[in-house]
Design a protein around this motif. Structure first.
Motif, PDB file in Angstrom:
ATOM      1  N   VAL A 725       0.917  -1.660   0.392  1.00  0.00           N
ATOM      2  CA  VAL A 725      -0.024   0.078   0.129  1.00  0.00           C
ATOM      3  C   VAL A 725       0.827   1.033  -0.181  1.00  0.00           C
ATOM      4  CG1 VAL A 725      -1.755   0.916   0.835  1.00  0.00           C
ATOM      5  CG2 VAL A 725      -2.231  -1.517   1.470  1.00  0.00           C
ATOM      6  N   ASP A 726       1.716   1.246   1.045  1.00  0.00           N
ATOM      7  CA  ASP A 726       2.763   2.211   0.974  1.00  0.00           C
ATOM      8  C   ASP A 726       3.830   3.058  -0.622  1.00  0.00           C
ATOM      9  OD1 ASP A 726       3.281   3.157   4.163  1.00  0.00           O
ATOM     10  OD2 ASP A 726       2.708   1.531   3.656  1.00  0.00           O
ATOM     11  N   THR A 727       3.626   1.747  -1.112  1.00  0.00           N
ATOM     12  CA  THR A 727       4.204   1.461  -2.780  1.00  0.00           C
ATOM     13  C   THR A 727       3.456   1.951  -3.230  1.00  0.00           C
ATOM     14  OG1 THR A 727       6.037  -0.179  -1.468  1.00  0.00           O
ATOM     15  CG2 THR A 727       5.542   0.292  -4.468  1.00  0.00           C
ATOM     16  N   GLN A 728       2.655   1.991  -3.581  1.00  0.00           N
ATOM     17  CA  GLN A 728       0.990   2.816  -4.454  1.00  0.00           C
ATOM     18  C   GLN A 728       1.340   3.599  -3.991  1.00  0.00           C
ATOM     19  OE1 GLN A 728      -1.932  -0.043  -4.548  1.00  0.00           O
ATOM     20  NE2 GLN A 728      -0.941  -1.780  -5.098  1.00  0.00           N
ATOM     21  N   ALA A 729       1.479   4.411  -2.430  1.00  0.00           N
ATOM     22  CA  ALA A 729       0.619   5.502  -2.322  1.00  0.00           C
ATOM     23  C   ALA A 729       1.879   6.235  -2.666  1.00  0.00           C
ATOM     24  CB  ALA A 729       0.255   6.012  -1.136  1.00  0.00           C
ATOM     25  N   GLU A 733       5.922   6.321  -8.822  1.00  0.00           N
ATOM     26  CA  GLU A 733       6.535   6.433 -10.205  1.00  0.00           C
ATOM     27  C   GLU A 733       7.753   5.632 -10.195  1.00  0.00           C
ATOM     28  OE1 GLU A 733       9.590   9.893 -11.957  1.00  0.00           O
ATOM     29  OE2 GLU A 733       7.752  10.197 -10.820  1.00  0.00           O
ATOM     30  N   GLU A 734       8.542   5.466  -9.259  1.00  0.00           N
ATOM     31  CA  GLU A 734       9.718   4.130  -8.920  1.00  0.00           C
ATOM     32  C   GLU A 734       8.851   2.982  -9.104  1.00  0.00           C
ATOM     33  OE1 GLU A 734      11.181   7.908  -6.507  1.00  0.00           O
ATOM     34  OE2 GLU A 734       8.597   6.384  -6.943  1.00  0.00           O
ATOM     35  N   GLY A 743      15.504  -1.094 -12.344  1.00  0.00           N
ATOM     36  CA  GLY A 743      14.551  -0.466 -11.660  1.00  0.00           C
ATOM     37  C   GLY A 743      13.995  -0.375 -10.216  1.00  0.00           C
ATOM     38  N   PRO A 744      13.647  -1.844  -9.399  1.00  0.00           N
ATOM     39  CA  PRO A 744      13.219  -2.247  -8.189  1.00  0.00           C
ATOM     40  C   PRO A 744      13.393  -1.880  -7.576  1.00  0.00           C
ATOM     41  CG  PRO A 744      12.987  -4.127  -9.866  1.00  0.00           C
ATOM     42  CD  PRO A 744      13.567  -3.059 -10.752  1.00  0.00           C
ATOM     43  N   SER A 745      15.096  -1.336  -7.144  1.00  0.00           N
ATOM     44  CA  SER A 745      15.822  -1.445  -6.102  1.00  0.00           C
ATOM     45  C   SER A 745      15.697   0.430  -5.662  1.00  0.00           C
ATOM     46  CB  SER A 745      17.261  -0.955  -6.332  1.00  0.00           C
ATOM     47  OG  SER A 745      18.080   0.369  -7.621  1.00  0.00           O
ATOM     48  N   GLY A 746      15.500   1.145  -6.841  1.00  0.00           N
ATOM     49  CA  GLY A 746      14.605   2.632  -6.821  1.00  0.00           C
ATOM     50  C   GLY A 746      13.048   2.422  -5.654  1.00  0.00           C
TER      51      GLY A 746
END
Length: 931
Positions: A725-729, A733-734, A743-746
């Motif tokens: 949830v925090d990633t989506q909110a 963009e990352e 990319g995922p490490s960003g």
């Protein structure tokens, strides 16, 4: 019009049920249960007839013996009142002693009393001896004229049961009970047909004589009146069997069977009746009997009793023995092929499945009633196979099981499949020797070239036989030893034995032949979920609700390509059934073990695999591991598939074959009570890496996976789920760039930057994840690359490791630098602060800045009554502290002690918290005592 058709169909079905030898069995049994009917003539009259006939027979027999027989003498027999009055051949029901056989009777039967067919029996025995080559060479062979007269006598006797005096006397009561004219009709030979059908219910002597009559009829088609009349055109000189010698045992009937398609409908009907009546005893199939006579006398079937299909079943089961002749094997398989087209020829199915057929196959009965031609009865076999779980009779289930085993061995024994694929077999597999499932395999390997009807029927055949290893002929044959070794107590049904073999695939005692067949079976089931019996049954509801689109594409087996299984594995958390989840996980284990079991990934990486992993084998997870090591070099589609698989593997250590191979002992020793799944086992292993007895191989494999997780946060189950949830909110963009290499490490960097904003569960997982990353620091890797310059500048003593650091030393150094107030780059300091345990981190938070420390010092001084003003309440920052003299020295000393204490406490917590929770990750070169 439709109503009329339905009425006709119903009427036909009713007629079938009443007349069919099996479907009408209950009706016949009900008739048999009735009291014995009254005789057509009273007993006194019958006795008079018998006495009169006996006197006449004595006179004629005497005349026969003295060669004084008057050719015009006629003796009438009416022993069986239900049959027509008959005139006996030669007056005593035997061949004439003064006719064409006079010489041969003198040679071979001089001691045989004439009458009641005794001379005919003697001459028949002589003819059989000549045919078998057992006759003495010095005696002449039976004359052709005698053979013809003998055949004419037998044909005449077959027209009326009253012409066979011994049989008429022995079967009189049985005929009255079972074969009255109202039941069987008045056609010639009808009563004899009835007795043949009811042979197993006749009295002992009657049954023996009826069987002897059947043997005679089996040898010579001309003795079966109805068959002779119906097939007269086919066996005359211009017919398809006109060149067959009628005196050769069973040759004319065998010819008709082999050319069934070329004879008329009436001949086909009578031929079917003839075969059904003789289906229970191999002695009544003279072609098969003579072909396998040696095998029955001394081979694997020596001592097996005839009757009730016992000998035939033995021949079928033993036909692959080395001592079986090719002639016998061909004859047995020809019989099996006919049985697949007409279940009535299979005595076991016909007798033991009668009730189940009537209960389960009503629709097929209607179709059979409306169908015409050879093979209509095969629909009943298909019905029993599809509904075998509902069959009540144990013997019937066993017979159906046998039939399905035969179908798995040879395409010819599945009539519907053989019919649908006739042209394809001829075109594509014409050079393949039938048997051992070779033709079926040929069709499977050329599936893309098959006609639609053949392709569909072949797939239905495969689905039907997926349930039991007994139906997987090549697999069972290749794994006979392994079945006993690994799966001795495992039932074969419901694919349990197949699963057992798969679970032992990597056992060193598994033979290469068996392993290859298991892998072939796994590949087939991965292409279409319907071939996976256990998954198909367990996931029926979930497939419909979650994967309707993929299921629709799977309507054609050529378009399925593992789509349904791919859908299920991507929606594991939405699957409702526990059994279905287990089966999907098992299928996923097969996919990670062998890329060939993952059709979509194999197709996506078809060009990448040969280029990047040319010598890597596809099994044991080696190909997937190689492709994942070269993730940045993969094509977009292949990278996407391997990334998805890596994420699934991160959920459960059992999906990581390489890790399990090197860490199995550690899993048992340190994490034996940890339930696999949701990343629990891998977290336990990383927490135990510093413990004594942890192997360097397992440590190295874990370190590689920890580094991979830095490149793609989704490979860490805890962060991926807790921070979703925090990633989506916060980091949308990352996350959008996660599909690109690096990319995922960003995403993790973004979450670290916004650490104070994420929810508590995410903070906990980030704390663990970052602490592991620093503890397993590698120069230039993943998100810890932001600390490379700081490590080089602030930890010079570690530079000698040249990029390979002992686990934990870099983390200690960086934590010490922060505690001592040394400046680090903003990104590195942020990582260190996130990695510090949460209760220790509070000491470094803004509330414990130097201003807060100064305020505490001022309050302490005021409470102590110190006169000197240590703190200027109006001032800010460092200039707010005003000290002098010994007070200044004491304050400085106290401040230093506080700071050092804070540093020590932080380091103690950082080190000991991992040790207290067995959570000290270490690298490949960690030595005991480093932490």
């Amino acid at each position: 019009m439709g109503t009329a058709r339905r009425a006709c169909a119903l009427a036909a079905t009713i007629l079938l049920l009443a007349s069919h030898p099996v479907l009408g069995k209950r009706a016949k049994d009900a008739d048999d249960a009735q009291p014995e009917p009254e005789p057509l003539v009273d007993e006194a009259e019958q006795r008079q007839r018998d006495q009169a006939l006996a006197k006449e027979l004595v006179l004629v027999e005497q005349a026969q013996a003295q060669r004084l027989l008057n050719a015009t003498l006629k003796v009438h027999s009416w022993i069986v009142a239900e049959a027509p009055n008959a005139t006996l051949w030669s007056g005593d029901g035997d061949v004439s002693t003064t006719g064409a056989c006079e010489r041969d009777i003198t040679w071979y039967c001089r001691k045989v009393k004439p009458g009641e067919g005794r001379l005919a029996g003697c001459l028949t025995d002589q003819l059989e001896a000549e045919a078998a080559g057992d006759d003495a060479q010095e005696r002449p062979r039976v004359l052709k004229a005698c053979r013809e007269e003998l055949a004419a006598f037998k044909a005449d006797r077959a027209t009326n049961v009253n012409k066979n005096v011994p049989l008429a006397f022995a079967c009189r009561r049985d005929i009255r009970r079972h074969c009255r004219p109202k039941k069987v009709g008045s056609e010639p030979g009808a009563i004899m047909d009835c007795l043949r059908e009811r042979r197993h219910k006749l009295s002992g002597k009657c049954a023996a004589l009826v069987f002897a009559e059947e043997e005679e009829t089996a040898k010579d088609l001309r003795l079966d009146v109805q068959l002779q009349e119906a097939c007269a055109h086919a066996i005359d000189t211009e017919g398809v069997c006109g060149d067959v010698d009628p005196e050769q045992e069973g040759s004319a009937t065998q010819c008709l069977i082999e050319h069934r398609a070329q004879v008329g409908a009436m001949c086909q009907e009578q031929l079917e009746r003839w075969e059904v009546q003789r289906a229970d005893d191999v002695r009544l199939d003279r072609h098969l009997f003579w072909a396998c006579s040696a095998e029955m006398r001394s081979g694997g079937c020596k001592g097996v009793k005839h009757g009730e299909g016992r000998m035939e079943q033995c021949l079928q089961d033993q036909r692959y023995r080395d001592d079986f002749s090719e002639r016998c094997r061909r004859a047995v398989e020809a019989r099996m092929e006919r049985e697949s087209a007409d279940y009535q020829l299979n005595f076991g199915l016909r007798e033991h499945c009668a009730d189940d057929i009537e209960e389960l196959c009503e629709q097929q009965a209607e179709q059979i009633a409306l169908a015409e031609g050879y093979g209509a009865d095969s629909q009943v076999i298909g019905c029993l196979e599809t509904q075998r779980d509902r069959i009540r009779s144990k013997r019937c289930r066993e017979e159906v099981h046998r039939q399905m085993q035969h179908e798995a061995e040879d395409l010819r024994f599945d009539h519907e499949l053989a019919k649908a694929c006739h042209s394809d077999v001829k075109l594509l597999c014409g050079d393949v020797v039938p048997g051992s499932a070779r033709v079926i395999h040929c069709l499977q390997h050329r599936r893309d070239r098959l006609e639609e009807k053949c392709s569909q029927q072949l797939f239905q055949h495969e689905v039907m036989l997926a349930e039991d290893i007994d139906f997987k002929f090549p697999l069972r044959k290749a794994c006979l030893v392994e079945l006993d070794l690994f799966c001795g107590g495992v039932p074969h049904g419901h694919a349990r034995a197949v699963r057992c073999l798969h679970d032992n695939l990597e056992d060193p005692e598994m033979s290469l032949e068996c392993r290859d067949e298991i892998q072939q079976d796994d590949f087939a089931t991965s292409m279409n979920y319907r071939l996976n019996y256990r998954l198909r049954g367990a996931c029926a509801a979930d497939v419909t609700s979650l994967c309707a689109e993929a299921k629709a594409l799977c309507a054609s087996e050529k378009q399925c390509q593992g789509g349904v299984l791919d859908c299920l594995r991507s929606k594991q958390d939405e699957i409702k059934g526990e059994e279905c989840r287990n089966e999907v996980f098992s299928a996923l284990q097969m996919q990670v073990a062998d890329i060939r079991n993952d059709p979509q990934t194999e197709a996506a990486c078809a060009k990448d695999a040969p280029k990047l992993c040319p010598v890597v084998r596809p099994y044991r997870g080696l190909m997937h591991a190689c492709l994942q090591r070269n993730m940045d070099k993969l094509s977009p589609k292949c990278r996407e598939r391997e990334a998805q698989l890596s994420i699934l593997q991160a959920r459960d250590v059992r999906l990581q074959p390489a890790l399990v191979a090197v860490c199995s002992e550690e899993m048992n020793l340190f994490c034996g009570d940890v339930e696999p799944g949701k990343g629990r086992m891998q977290q336990c292993l990383t927490q135990s890496m510093g413990r004594t007895g942890f192997s360097a191989e397992c440590r190295h494999e874990l370190g590689a996976r920890m580094l991979a997780a830095q490149q793609d946060y989704r490979l860490d189950y805890g962060v991926a789920t807790a921070c979703q949830v925090d990633t989506q909110a916060l980091c949308g963009e990352e996350e959008a760039g996660a599909a690109q290499p690096g990319g995922p490490s960003g995403v993790v960097a973004c979450l670290v930057d916004k650490y104070q904003l994420v929810a508590e569960p995410c903070q906990s997982e980030l704390n663990r994840f970052v602490r592991l990353a620093l503890w397993n620091y590698r120069k230039g890797s993943g998100m810890t690359a932001v600390c490379d310059a700081d490590v080089q500048a602030r930890c010079p003593a570690l530079a000698k490791y040249r990029g390979m650091y002992r686990a934990g030393v870099v983390g200690k150094c960086l934590a010490k630098q922060v505690a001592q107030g040394h400046s680090l780059s903003q990104g590195c300091r942020r990582l260190v602060m996130v990695a510090v345990p949460r209760d220790v981190r509070s000491l470094f938070d803004r509330g414990m800045s130097l201003e807060a420390v100064a305020g505490k010092v001022a309050r302490i001084a005021h409470s102590a009554g110190l006169s000197a003003m240590l703190v200027d309440p109006q001032a800010r920052g460092m200039h707010s502290i005003t000290v002098s003299g010994w007070v200044a020295a004491a304050c400085v000393g106290a401040l230093v002690l506080v700071l050092l204490g804070m540093v020590c406490f932080a380091l103690w917590r950082c080190v000991c918290s991992g040790r207290r929770h067995s959570y000290t990750p270490v690298g490949t070169n960690l030595k005991e005592g480093d932490v």
